[in-house]
Design a protein around this motif. Structure first.
Motif, PDB file in Angstrom:
ATOM      1  N   ARG A  25       0.893  -1.156   0.004  1.00  0.00           N
ATOM      2  CA  ARG A  25      -0.185  -0.121   0.157  1.00  0.00           C
ATOM      3  C   ARG A  25       0.915   1.246  -0.097  1.00  0.00           C
ATOM      4  N   ILE A  26       0.346   2.406  -0.540  1.00  0.00           N
ATOM      5  CA  ILE A  26       1.297   3.425  -0.696  1.00  0.00           C
ATOM      6  C   ILE A  26       0.787   4.287   0.259  1.00  0.00           C
ATOM      7  N   ALA A  27       1.812   4.877   1.028  1.00  0.00           N
ATOM      8  CA  ALA A  27       1.660   5.783   2.180  1.00  0.00           C
ATOM      9  C   ALA A  27       1.247   7.203   1.639  1.00  0.00           C
ATOM     10  N   VAL A  28       0.346   8.011   2.272  1.00  0.00           N
ATOM     11  CA  VAL A  28       0.184   9.463   1.624  1.00  0.00           C
ATOM     12  C   VAL A  28       1.484  10.103   2.301  1.00  0.00           C
ATOM     13  N   PRO A  29       1.769  10.992   1.544  1.00  0.00           N
ATOM     14  CA  PRO A  29       2.844  11.972   2.097  1.00  0.00           C
ATOM     15  C   PRO A  29       2.490  12.465   3.416  1.00  0.00           C
ATOM     16  N   GLY A  30       3.740  12.497   4.330  1.00  0.00           N
ATOM     17  CA  GLY A  30       3.338  13.080   5.731  1.00  0.00           C
ATOM     18  C   GLY A  30       3.470  11.630   6.592  1.00  0.00           C
ATOM     19  N   SER A  31       3.294  10.512   5.988  1.00  0.00           N
ATOM     20  CA  SER A  31       3.361   9.186   6.806  1.00  0.00           C
ATOM     21  C   SER A  31       4.765   8.564   6.506  1.00  0.00           C
ATOM     22  N   ALA A  32       5.871   9.346   6.930  1.00  0.00           N
ATOM     23  CA  ALA A  32       7.243   8.792   6.372  1.00  0.00           C
ATOM     24  C   ALA A  32       7.507   7.382   6.796  1.00  0.00           C
ATOM     25  N   ASP A  33       6.964   7.192   8.116  1.00  0.00           N
ATOM     26  CA  ASP A  33       7.654   5.934   9.006  1.00  0.00           C
ATOM     27  C   ASP A  33       6.748   4.624   8.364  1.00  0.00           C
ATOM     28  N   SER A  34       5.782   5.094   7.428  1.00  0.00           N
ATOM     29  CA  SER A  34       4.908   3.779   6.758  1.00  0.00           C
ATOM     30  C   SER A  34       5.940   3.121   5.592  1.00  0.00           C
ATOM     31  N   PRO A  35       5.621   1.950   5.392  1.00  0.00           N
ATOM     32  CA  PRO A  35       6.688   0.978   4.332  1.00  0.00           C
ATOM     33  C   PRO A  35       5.824   1.376   3.072  1.00  0.00           C
ATOM     34  N   VAL A  36       6.824   1.773   2.027  1.00  0.00           N
ATOM     35  CA  VAL A  36       6.251   2.061   0.788  1.00  0.00           C
ATOM     36  C   VAL A  36       7.110   1.121  -0.181  1.00  0.00           C
ATOM     37  N   PRO A  37       6.537   0.104  -0.869  1.00  0.00           N
ATOM     38  CA  PRO A  37       7.120  -0.645  -1.806  1.00  0.00           C
ATOM     39  C   PRO A  37       7.786  -0.155  -2.878  1.00  0.00           C
ATOM     40  N   GLY A  38       8.937  -0.716  -3.304  1.00  0.00           N
ATOM     41  CA  GLY A  38       9.513  -0.028  -4.363  1.00  0.00           C
ATOM     42  C   GLY A  38       8.803   0.196  -5.551  1.00  0.00           C
ATOM     43  N   ASP A  39       9.292   0.904  -6.529  1.00  0.00           N
ATOM     44  CA  ASP A  39       8.498   1.325  -7.680  1.00  0.00           C
ATOM     45  C   ASP A  39       8.648   0.086  -8.927  1.00  0.00           C
ATOM     46  N   ARG A  40       9.125  -0.911  -8.386  1.00  0.00           N
ATOM     47  CA  ARG A  40       9.388  -2.138  -9.095  1.00  0.00           C
ATOM     48  C   ARG A  40       8.489  -3.298  -9.094  1.00  0.00           C
ATOM     49  N   LEU A  41       8.034  -4.120  -9.764  1.00  0.00           N
ATOM     50  CA  LEU A  41       7.407  -5.346  -9.313  1.00  0.00           C
ATOM     51  C   LEU A  41       8.220  -6.414  -8.462  1.00  0.00           C
ATOM     52  N   PRO A  42       7.950  -6.782  -7.547  1.00  0.00           N
ATOM     53  CA  PRO A  42       8.581  -8.071  -6.925  1.00  0.00           C
ATOM     54  C   PRO A  42       8.561  -9.273  -7.530  1.00  0.00           C
ATOM     55  N   LEU A  43       9.223  -9.282  -8.832  1.00  0.00           N
ATOM     56  CA  LEU A  43       9.095 -10.349  -9.625  1.00  0.00           C
ATOM     57  C   LEU A  43       9.336 -11.630  -9.247  1.00  0.00           C
ATOM     58  N   ALA A  44      10.642 -11.860  -8.449  1.00  0.00           N
ATOM     59  CA  ALA A  44      10.874 -13.153  -7.822  1.00  0.00           C
ATOM     60  C   ALA A  44       9.830 -13.594  -6.970  1.00  0.00           C
ATOM     61  N   ALA A  45       9.320 -13.012  -6.089  1.00  0.00           N
ATOM     62  CA  ALA A  45       8.170 -13.267  -5.360  1.00  0.00           C
ATOM     63  C   ALA A  45       6.977 -13.806  -6.050  1.00  0.00           C
ATOM     64  N   LEU A  46       6.666 -13.126  -7.052  1.00  0.00           N
ATOM     65  CA  LEU A  46       5.253 -13.339  -7.928  1.00  0.00           C
ATOM     66  C   LEU A  46       5.489 -14.515  -8.632  1.00  0.00           C
ATOM     67  N   LEU A  47       6.846 -14.819  -9.089  1.00  0.00           N
ATOM     68  CA  LEU A  47       6.995 -15.913  -9.815  1.00  0.00           C
ATOM     69  C   LEU A  47       7.016 -17.338  -9.095  1.00  0.00           C
ATOM     70  N   VAL A  48       7.432 -17.134  -7.784  1.00  0.00           N
ATOM     71  CA  VAL A  48       7.246 -18.117  -6.668  1.00  0.00           C
ATOM     72  C   VAL A  48       5.783 -18.572  -6.457  1.00  0.00           C
ATOM     73  N   MET A  49       4.795 -17.268  -6.575  1.00  0.00           N
ATOM     74  CA  MET A  49       3.508 -17.659  -6.326  1.00  0.00           C
ATOM     75  C   MET A  49       2.898 -18.420  -7.632  1.00  0.00           C
ATOM     76  N   ALA A  50       3.355 -17.965  -8.729  1.00  0.00           N
ATOM     77  CA  ALA A  50       3.066 -18.542 -10.105  1.00  0.00           C
ATOM     78  C   ALA A  50       3.681 -20.040 -10.261  1.00  0.00           C
ATOM     79  N   LEU A  51       4.606 -20.497  -9.615  1.00  0.00           N
ATOM     80  CA  LEU A  51       5.190 -21.650  -9.900  1.00  0.00           C
ATOM     81  C   LEU A  51       4.041 -22.723  -8.588  1.00  0.00           C
ATOM     82  N   MET A  52       3.733 -21.926  -7.602  1.00  0.00           N
ATOM     83  CA  MET A  52       2.818 -22.678  -6.592  1.00  0.00           C
ATOM     84  C   MET A  52       1.581 -22.977  -7.392  1.00  0.00           C
ATOM     85  N   GLY A  53       1.184 -21.902  -7.949  1.00  0.00           N
ATOM     86  CA  GLY A  53      -0.222 -22.155  -8.979  1.00  0.00           C
ATOM     87  C   GLY A  53      -0.073 -22.997  -9.858  1.00  0.00           C
ATOM     88  N   PHE A  54       1.053 -23.245 -10.864  1.00  0.00           N
ATOM     89  CA  PHE A  54       1.312 -24.539 -11.700  1.00  0.00           C
ATOM     90  C   PHE A  54       1.088 -25.713 -10.896  1.00  0.00           C
TER      91      PHE A  54
END
Length: 421
Positions: A25-54
Protein backbone atom coordinates in the motif's frame (compact mmCIF):
# COMPACT_ATOMS: atom_id res chain seq x y z
CA UNK A 1 4.02 8.16 14.21
CA UNK A 2 0.43 8.06 12.95
CA UNK A 3 -0.07 7.95 9.19
CA UNK A 4 -2.90 7.51 6.75
CA UNK A 5 -2.50 4.32 4.72
CA UNK A 6 -4.32 3.68 1.45
CA UNK A 7 -6.09 0.32 1.75
CA UNK A 8 -7.97 0.08 -1.51
CA UNK A 9 -9.54 2.56 -3.92
CA UNK A 10 -11.63 4.87 -1.84
CA UNK A 11 -10.55 3.48 1.58
CA UNK A 12 -8.13 4.80 4.19
CA UNK A 13 -7.25 3.96 7.75
CA UNK A 14 -4.98 5.39 10.40
CA UNK A 15 -2.08 3.23 11.49
CA UNK A 16 0.13 3.52 14.55
CA UNK A 17 3.59 3.21 13.13
CA UNK A 18 5.09 1.21 10.32
CA UNK A 19 4.33 -2.10 11.91
CA UNK A 20 0.59 -1.64 11.35
CA UNK A 21 0.85 -0.59 7.71
CA UNK A 22 0.38 -3.40 5.23
CA UNK A 23 3.02 -3.85 2.59
CA UNK A 24 1.79 -3.25 -0.92
CA UNK A 25 0.00 0.00 0.00
CA UNK A 26 1.28 3.47 -0.74
CA UNK A 27 1.53 5.84 2.16
CA UNK A 28 0.13 9.32 1.80
CA UNK A 29 2.76 12.06 2.03
CA UNK A 30 3.36 12.90 5.61
CA UNK A 31 3.48 9.30 6.81
CA UNK A 32 7.19 8.81 6.33
CA UNK A 33 7.39 5.95 8.78
CA UNK A 34 4.96 3.81 6.76
CA UNK A 35 6.53 1.21 4.46
CA UNK A 36 6.32 2.05 0.78
CA UNK A 37 7.02 -0.72 -1.74
CA UNK A 38 9.58 -0.01 -4.39
CA UNK A 39 8.58 1.24 -7.80
CA UNK A 40 9.29 -2.16 -9.34
CA UNK A 41 7.38 -5.41 -9.40
CA UNK A 42 8.56 -7.97 -6.79
CA UNK A 43 9.14 -10.31 -9.73
CA UNK A 44 10.92 -13.11 -7.88
CA UNK A 45 8.17 -13.36 -5.25
CA UNK A 46 5.43 -13.29 -7.89
CA UNK A 47 7.13 -16.04 -9.89
CA UNK A 48 7.25 -18.20 -6.76
CA UNK A 49 3.50 -17.69 -6.44
CA UNK A 50 3.11 -18.58 -10.12
CA UNK A 51 5.07 -21.79 -9.53
CA UNK A 52 2.74 -22.64 -6.67
CA UNK A 53 -0.22 -22.02 -8.97
CA UNK A 54 1.29 -24.34 -11.56
CA UNK A 55 1.64 -27.10 -8.97
CA UNK A 56 -1.95 -26.64 -7.77
CA UNK A 57 -3.38 -26.87 -11.29
CA UNK A 58 -1.13 -29.79 -12.28
CA UNK A 59 -2.07 -31.69 -9.11
CA UNK A 60 -5.77 -31.07 -9.66
CA UNK A 61 -5.80 -32.32 -13.26
CA UNK A 62 -3.10 -35.02 -13.00
CA UNK A 63 -5.37 -38.06 -12.42
CA UNK A 64 -7.36 -37.36 -15.60
CA UNK A 65 -4.42 -38.47 -17.76
CA UNK A 66 -3.52 -41.48 -15.61
CA UNK A 67 -6.81 -43.19 -14.77
CA UNK A 68 -5.91 -46.65 -16.20
CA UNK A 69 -2.55 -46.69 -14.40
CA UNK A 70 -3.99 -45.43 -11.10
CA UNK A 71 -6.88 -47.92 -11.27
CA UNK A 72 -4.45 -50.80 -11.84
CA UNK A 73 -2.11 -49.61 -9.11
CA UNK A 74 -4.90 -49.31 -6.54
CA UNK A 75 -6.78 -52.43 -7.75
CA UNK A 76 -9.96 -50.53 -8.49
CA UNK A 77 -12.04 -49.42 -11.48
CA UNK A 78 -11.30 -46.40 -13.63
CA UNK A 79 -14.59 -44.88 -12.51
CA UNK A 80 -13.53 -45.09 -8.88
CA UNK A 81 -10.06 -43.80 -9.71
CA UNK A 82 -11.72 -40.86 -11.42
CA UNK A 83 -13.14 -39.83 -8.06
CA UNK A 84 -9.64 -38.62 -7.15
CA UNK A 85 -10.52 -35.53 -9.19
CA UNK A 86 -13.91 -35.18 -7.49
CA UNK A 87 -12.39 -35.62 -4.01
CA UNK A 88 -9.93 -32.79 -4.72
CA UNK A 89 -12.71 -30.48 -5.89
CA UNK A 90 -14.87 -31.43 -2.90
CA UNK A 91 -12.05 -30.61 -0.50
CA UNK A 92 -11.69 -27.21 -2.12
CA UNK A 93 -15.41 -26.46 -2.02
CA UNK A 94 -15.92 -27.52 1.61
CA UNK A 95 -12.73 -26.26 3.25
CA UNK A 96 -11.75 -23.11 1.37
CA UNK A 97 -13.94 -20.43 2.92
CA UNK A 98 -13.69 -21.66 6.53
CA UNK A 99 -9.89 -21.99 6.20
CA UNK A 100 -9.46 -18.53 4.69
CA UNK A 101 -11.82 -16.96 7.24
CA UNK A 102 -9.90 -18.61 10.07
CA UNK A 103 -6.51 -17.41 8.81
CA UNK A 104 -7.31 -13.99 7.32
CA UNK A 105 -5.99 -12.14 10.36
CA UNK A 106 -2.68 -14.01 10.35
CA UNK A 107 0.48 -12.80 8.63
CA UNK A 108 0.53 -13.91 5.02
CA UNK A 109 3.92 -15.58 4.63
CA UNK A 110 3.53 -18.18 7.41
CA UNK A 111 0.07 -19.08 6.12
CA UNK A 112 1.39 -19.46 2.57
CA UNK A 113 4.27 -21.71 3.66
CA UNK A 114 2.06 -23.83 5.94
CA UNK A 115 -0.40 -24.22 3.07
CA UNK A 116 2.41 -25.35 0.75
CA UNK A 117 3.73 -27.83 3.35
CA UNK A 118 0.23 -29.24 3.90
CA UNK A 119 -0.11 -29.67 0.15
CA UNK A 120 3.29 -31.39 0.12
CA UNK A 121 2.14 -33.92 2.72
CA UNK A 122 -1.03 -34.65 0.73
CA UNK A 123 0.94 -35.35 -2.46
CA UNK A 124 3.40 -37.57 -0.60
CA UNK A 125 0.53 -39.64 0.81
CA UNK A 126 -1.02 -39.94 -2.66
CA UNK A 127 2.30 -41.03 -4.16
CA UNK A 128 2.80 -43.86 -1.64
CA UNK A 129 -0.78 -44.87 -0.86
CA UNK A 130 -1.82 -48.41 -1.70
CA UNK A 131 -5.48 -48.01 -0.71
CA UNK A 132 -8.13 -46.12 -2.63
CA UNK A 133 -9.76 -44.83 0.58
CA UNK A 134 -6.49 -43.31 1.78
CA UNK A 135 -5.83 -41.85 -1.68
CA UNK A 136 -9.28 -40.23 -1.74
CA UNK A 137 -8.65 -38.77 1.73
CA UNK A 138 -5.27 -37.38 0.67
CA UNK A 139 -6.83 -35.82 -2.43
CA UNK A 140 -9.52 -34.21 -0.27
CA UNK A 141 -6.74 -32.83 1.96
CA UNK A 142 -4.86 -31.54 -1.10
CA UNK A 143 -8.01 -29.78 -2.30
CA UNK A 144 -8.47 -28.15 1.10
CA UNK A 145 -4.92 -26.75 1.18
CA UNK A 146 -5.26 -25.75 -2.46
CA UNK A 147 -8.34 -23.71 -1.61
CA UNK A 148 -6.50 -21.98 1.23
CA UNK A 149 -3.61 -21.03 -1.05
CA UNK A 150 -5.81 -19.90 -3.95
CA UNK A 151 -7.95 -17.89 -1.56
CA UNK A 152 -5.02 -15.87 -0.24
CA UNK A 153 -2.85 -15.69 -3.37
CA UNK A 154 -4.51 -12.73 -5.08
CA UNK A 155 -4.62 -10.56 -1.97
CA UNK A 156 -1.06 -11.49 -1.05
CA UNK A 157 0.29 -10.61 -4.51
CA UNK A 158 -1.44 -7.23 -4.39
CA UNK A 159 -0.27 -6.47 -0.85
CA UNK A 160 3.42 -6.84 -1.67
CA UNK A 161 3.11 -4.70 -4.81
CA UNK A 162 2.66 -0.98 -5.34
CA UNK A 163 -1.02 -0.29 -6.21
CA UNK A 164 -0.26 0.96 -9.73
CA UNK A 165 1.20 -2.46 -10.57
CA UNK A 166 -1.42 -4.51 -8.69
CA UNK A 167 -3.17 -5.89 -11.76
CA UNK A 168 0.10 -6.73 -13.49
CA UNK A 169 1.34 -8.45 -10.33
CA UNK A 170 -1.79 -10.59 -10.24
CA UNK A 171 -1.36 -11.49 -13.91
CA UNK A 172 2.20 -12.69 -13.22
CA UNK A 173 1.15 -14.62 -10.12
CA UNK A 174 -1.62 -16.26 -12.19
CA UNK A 175 0.60 -17.38 -15.06
CA UNK A 176 1.01 -20.80 -13.47
CA UNK A 177 -2.61 -21.63 -14.34
CA UNK A 178 -2.29 -21.75 -18.15
CA UNK A 179 1.17 -23.32 -17.88
CA UNK A 180 -0.27 -26.00 -15.61
CA UNK A 181 -3.08 -26.66 -18.07
CA UNK A 182 -0.71 -26.70 -21.06
CA UNK A 183 2.25 -28.57 -19.57
CA UNK A 184 1.27 -30.08 -16.23
CA UNK A 185 -1.25 -32.68 -17.37
CA UNK A 186 0.73 -33.89 -20.44
CA UNK A 187 3.95 -34.02 -18.38
CA UNK A 188 2.28 -36.00 -15.62
CA UNK A 189 0.75 -38.35 -18.15
CA UNK A 190 4.17 -38.93 -19.74
CA UNK A 191 5.83 -39.60 -16.38
CA UNK A 192 3.05 -41.96 -15.38
CA UNK A 193 3.10 -43.97 -18.60
CA UNK A 194 6.89 -44.00 -18.97
CA UNK A 195 7.73 -44.90 -15.37
CA UNK A 196 4.84 -45.26 -12.93
CA UNK A 197 1.89 -43.07 -11.98
CA UNK A 198 3.40 -42.56 -8.52
CA UNK A 199 6.33 -40.75 -10.12
CA UNK A 200 3.92 -38.03 -11.25
CA UNK A 201 2.76 -37.26 -7.72
CA UNK A 202 6.28 -37.70 -6.36
CA UNK A 203 7.57 -35.10 -8.83
CA UNK A 204 4.83 -32.69 -7.74
CA UNK A 205 5.80 -33.28 -4.11
CA UNK A 206 9.44 -32.39 -4.87
CA UNK A 207 8.34 -29.25 -6.72
CA UNK A 208 6.13 -28.29 -3.79
CA UNK A 209 9.05 -28.61 -1.36
CA UNK A 210 11.23 -26.46 -3.63
CA UNK A 211 8.45 -23.86 -3.82
CA UNK A 212 8.09 -23.73 -0.05
CA UNK A 213 11.84 -23.16 0.31
CA UNK A 214 11.80 -20.45 -2.36
CA UNK A 215 8.87 -18.78 -0.65
CA UNK A 216 10.74 -18.74 2.64
CA UNK A 217 13.72 -17.09 0.93
CA UNK A 218 12.17 -14.76 -1.67
CA UNK A 219 8.58 -13.86 -0.78
CA UNK A 220 8.20 -10.88 1.58
CA UNK A 221 5.78 -11.05 4.47
CA UNK A 222 2.59 -9.00 4.73
CA UNK A 223 0.10 -8.53 7.57
CA UNK A 224 -3.28 -10.17 7.71
CA UNK A 225 -6.55 -8.30 7.62
CA UNK A 226 -7.22 -5.88 10.45
CA UNK A 227 -10.03 -6.93 12.82
CA UNK A 228 -11.93 -3.67 12.29
CA UNK A 229 -12.24 -4.24 8.55
CA UNK A 230 -13.38 -7.87 8.63
CA UNK A 231 -16.86 -8.66 7.37
CA UNK A 232 -18.72 -11.92 8.18
CA UNK A 233 -18.71 -14.46 5.35
CA UNK A 234 -22.41 -14.10 4.53
CA UNK A 235 -22.19 -10.32 4.36
CA UNK A 236 -19.35 -10.45 1.85
CA UNK A 237 -21.88 -11.68 -0.71
CA UNK A 238 -23.76 -8.44 -0.11
CA UNK A 239 -20.76 -6.26 -0.88
CA UNK A 240 -21.72 -4.45 -4.11
CA UNK A 241 -20.36 -6.27 -7.13
CA UNK A 242 -19.22 -9.50 -5.46
CA UNK A 243 -22.31 -11.60 -6.29
CA UNK A 244 -22.27 -10.35 -9.89
CA UNK A 245 -18.61 -11.30 -10.32
CA UNK A 246 -19.25 -14.75 -8.85
CA UNK A 247 -22.13 -15.23 -11.32
CA UNK A 248 -19.78 -14.37 -14.19
CA UNK A 249 -17.18 -16.78 -12.82
CA UNK A 250 -19.59 -19.72 -12.59
CA UNK A 251 -21.09 -19.24 -16.06
CA UNK A 252 -17.78 -18.49 -17.81
CA UNK A 253 -15.85 -21.27 -16.08
CA UNK A 254 -18.68 -23.72 -16.70
CA UNK A 255 -18.61 -22.79 -20.40
CA UNK A 256 -14.85 -23.36 -20.49
CA UNK A 257 -14.69 -26.63 -18.57
CA UNK A 258 -17.50 -28.31 -20.49
CA UNK A 259 -15.35 -28.22 -23.63
CA UNK A 260 -11.95 -28.54 -21.91
CA UNK A 261 -12.96 -31.67 -19.98
CA UNK A 262 -14.55 -33.37 -22.98
CA UNK A 263 -12.36 -32.01 -25.78
CA UNK A 264 -11.73 -35.56 -26.99
CA UNK A 265 -15.46 -36.08 -27.61
CA UNK A 266 -15.61 -32.85 -29.60
CA UNK A 267 -12.60 -33.80 -31.73
CA UNK A 268 -14.14 -37.19 -32.47
CA UNK A 269 -17.38 -35.57 -33.61
CA UNK A 270 -15.61 -34.06 -36.63
CA UNK A 271 -13.42 -37.11 -37.32
CA UNK A 272 -10.38 -34.86 -36.95
CA UNK A 273 -6.87 -36.25 -36.96
CA UNK A 274 -5.93 -33.92 -34.12
CA UNK A 275 -4.76 -35.41 -30.84
CA UNK A 276 -5.95 -34.17 -27.48
CA UNK A 277 -2.37 -33.45 -26.40
CA UNK A 278 -1.75 -31.19 -29.41
CA UNK A 279 -5.06 -29.42 -28.84
CA UNK A 280 -4.32 -28.77 -25.16
CA UNK A 281 -0.76 -27.62 -25.78
CA UNK A 282 -2.02 -25.23 -28.50
CA UNK A 283 -4.59 -23.93 -26.04
CA UNK A 284 -1.93 -23.48 -23.36
CA UNK A 285 0.45 -21.53 -25.60
CA UNK A 286 -2.37 -19.22 -26.70
CA UNK A 287 -3.41 -18.83 -23.06
CA UNK A 288 0.10 -17.66 -22.16
CA UNK A 289 -0.18 -14.96 -24.81
CA UNK A 290 -3.60 -14.06 -23.44
CA UNK A 291 -2.29 -13.63 -19.92
CA UNK A 292 0.57 -11.49 -21.30
CA UNK A 293 -1.97 -9.19 -22.95
CA UNK A 294 -3.95 -9.12 -19.73
CA UNK A 295 -0.91 -8.14 -17.70
CA UNK A 296 -0.12 -5.27 -20.07
CA UNK A 297 -3.53 -3.56 -19.91
CA UNK A 298 -5.37 -4.81 -16.84
CA UNK A 299 -4.43 -1.86 -14.62
CA UNK A 300 -5.82 0.61 -17.15
CA UNK A 301 -8.79 -1.09 -18.76
CA UNK A 302 -10.25 -3.93 -16.69
CA UNK A 303 -13.84 -3.62 -17.93
CA UNK A 304 -13.01 -3.55 -21.68
CA UNK A 305 -10.59 -6.42 -21.09
CA UNK A 306 -13.22 -8.63 -19.44
CA UNK A 307 -15.91 -7.84 -22.01
CA UNK A 308 -13.46 -8.32 -24.87
CA UNK A 309 -12.21 -11.63 -23.48
CA UNK A 310 -15.69 -13.10 -23.11
CA UNK A 311 -16.66 -11.84 -26.58
CA UNK A 312 -13.58 -13.51 -28.08
CA UNK A 313 -14.46 -16.64 -26.12
CA UNK A 314 -17.92 -16.68 -27.73
CA UNK A 315 -16.31 -16.21 -31.15
CA UNK A 316 -14.18 -19.29 -30.47
CA UNK A 317 -17.33 -21.26 -29.67
CA UNK A 318 -18.95 -20.16 -32.93
CA UNK A 319 -15.86 -21.23 -34.93
CA UNK A 320 -15.91 -24.56 -33.09
CA UNK A 321 -19.49 -25.08 -34.27
CA UNK A 322 -19.12 -23.91 -37.86
CA UNK A 323 -15.71 -25.45 -38.58
CA UNK A 324 -15.87 -28.66 -36.57
CA UNK A 325 -14.84 -30.77 -39.58
CA UNK A 326 -11.80 -28.63 -40.47
CA UNK A 327 -8.50 -29.00 -38.61
CA UNK A 328 -7.49 -25.45 -39.58
CA UNK A 329 -10.76 -23.98 -38.31
CA UNK A 330 -10.60 -25.97 -35.07
CA UNK A 331 -6.99 -24.88 -34.45
CA UNK A 332 -8.04 -21.26 -35.05
CA UNK A 333 -10.87 -21.73 -32.56
CA UNK A 334 -8.48 -23.24 -30.01
CA UNK A 335 -6.12 -20.27 -30.37
CA UNK A 336 -9.02 -17.81 -29.93
CA UNK A 337 -10.20 -19.84 -26.95
CA UNK A 338 -6.77 -19.73 -25.32
CA UNK A 339 -6.27 -16.02 -25.98
CA UNK A 340 -9.68 -15.27 -24.48
CA UNK A 341 -9.38 -17.51 -21.45
CA UNK A 342 -5.69 -17.11 -20.59
CA UNK A 343 -6.15 -13.95 -18.56
CA UNK A 344 -9.55 -14.89 -17.10
CA UNK A 345 -8.23 -15.82 -13.65
CA UNK A 346 -6.26 -12.58 -13.28
CA UNK A 347 -9.16 -10.49 -14.59
CA UNK A 348 -11.73 -12.02 -12.26
CA UNK A 349 -9.42 -12.03 -9.24
CA UNK A 350 -8.63 -8.37 -9.84
CA UNK A 351 -12.32 -7.51 -10.17
CA UNK A 352 -13.35 -9.31 -7.00
CA UNK A 353 -10.35 -7.92 -5.07
CA UNK A 354 -11.28 -4.37 -6.09
CA UNK A 355 -14.94 -4.88 -5.22
CA UNK A 356 -14.29 -6.49 -1.82
CA UNK A 357 -11.42 -4.23 -0.66
CA UNK A 358 -9.93 -5.42 2.63
CA UNK A 359 -12.06 -8.56 2.48
CA UNK A 360 -10.32 -9.68 -0.71
CA UNK A 361 -8.91 -12.90 0.78
CA UNK A 362 -12.32 -14.24 1.77
CA UNK A 363 -13.89 -13.01 -1.46
CA UNK A 364 -11.15 -14.79 -3.42
CA UNK A 365 -11.87 -17.95 -1.45
CA UNK A 366 -15.42 -17.68 -2.77
CA UNK A 367 -13.91 -17.27 -6.23
CA UNK A 368 -12.01 -20.53 -5.75
CA UNK A 369 -15.16 -22.30 -4.61
CA UNK A 370 -17.04 -20.93 -7.64
CA UNK A 371 -14.28 -22.24 -9.93
CA UNK A 372 -14.49 -25.73 -8.44
CA UNK A 373 -18.27 -25.79 -8.44
CA UNK A 374 -18.05 -24.99 -12.17
CA UNK A 375 -15.48 -27.78 -12.68
CA UNK A 376 -17.68 -30.28 -10.86
CA UNK A 377 -20.84 -29.17 -12.68
CA UNK A 378 -19.07 -29.22 -16.05
CA UNK A 379 -18.17 -32.86 -15.54
CA UNK A 380 -21.81 -33.75 -14.87
CA UNK A 381 -23.39 -31.53 -17.54
CA UNK A 382 -20.79 -32.45 -20.14
CA UNK A 383 -21.41 -36.14 -19.52
CA UNK A 384 -25.14 -35.62 -20.02
CA UNK A 385 -24.53 -33.65 -23.23
CA UNK A 386 -22.25 -36.19 -24.87
CA UNK A 387 -24.44 -39.02 -23.63
CA UNK A 388 -27.47 -37.65 -25.43
CA UNK A 389 -26.01 -35.67 -28.31
CA UNK A 390 -22.93 -35.58 -30.52
CA UNK A 391 -19.74 -33.84 -29.33
CA UNK A 392 -20.64 -30.87 -31.54
CA UNK A 393 -23.25 -29.94 -28.92
CA UNK A 394 -20.48 -29.04 -26.46
CA UNK A 395 -19.47 -25.70 -28.08
CA UNK A 396 -23.17 -24.86 -28.46
CA UNK A 397 -23.56 -25.08 -24.69
CA UNK A 398 -20.22 -23.28 -24.30
CA UNK A 399 -21.38 -20.34 -26.42
CA UNK A 400 -24.74 -20.05 -24.69
CA UNK A 401 -23.21 -19.99 -21.21
CA UNK A 402 -20.55 -17.50 -22.31
CA UNK A 403 -23.24 -15.23 -23.75
CA UNK A 404 -24.92 -15.31 -20.33
CA UNK A 405 -21.61 -14.39 -18.67
CA UNK A 406 -21.13 -11.51 -21.11
CA UNK A 407 -24.61 -10.18 -20.37
CA UNK A 408 -24.08 -10.31 -16.61
CA UNK A 409 -20.66 -8.63 -16.90
CA UNK A 410 -22.06 -5.91 -19.16
CA UNK A 411 -24.86 -5.14 -16.70
CA UNK A 412 -22.41 -4.94 -13.79
CA UNK A 413 -20.95 -1.65 -14.96
CA UNK A 414 -21.23 0.17 -11.63
CA UNK A 415 -19.73 -2.11 -8.99
CA UNK A 416 -18.53 -5.42 -10.47
CA UNK A 417 -16.79 -4.28 -13.64
CA UNK A 418 -16.95 -0.50 -13.34
CA UNK A 419 -16.51 1.80 -16.30
CA UNK A 420 -14.05 3.83 -14.25
CA UNK A 421 -11.90 2.21 -11.53
Amino acid sequence: MRGVIMQAPGEVRVADGAADAPMGRIAVPGSADSPVPGDRLPLAALLVMALMGFILIATETMPAGLLPQIAAGLSTSEGTAGQLVSAYALGTVIATMPAVALTRGMRRKPVFIVGALGFLVANIITAFSGEIALSLASRFLAGAFSGLIWGMLAGYARRITAPKYAGRALAIASIGTPIGLAVGTPLGSWLGTTFDWRWSFGTLAVLTLITALLAAALVPDAPGQAVASRVPLVRILHIPGVAVILAVIVTWMLAHNIVYTYISAYLRSGNLRLSVDVALVTFGVAALIGIGITGAVIDRALRPLVLGSITLFIAAGVVFIIGHESIVAVLVAIVLWGLAFGGAAAQLQTAISMASGENADVANSMLGVAFNVAIFAAGVIGAVVIGNFDGIALPVVMSGLALTALTVAFVGRRTAFPTKP
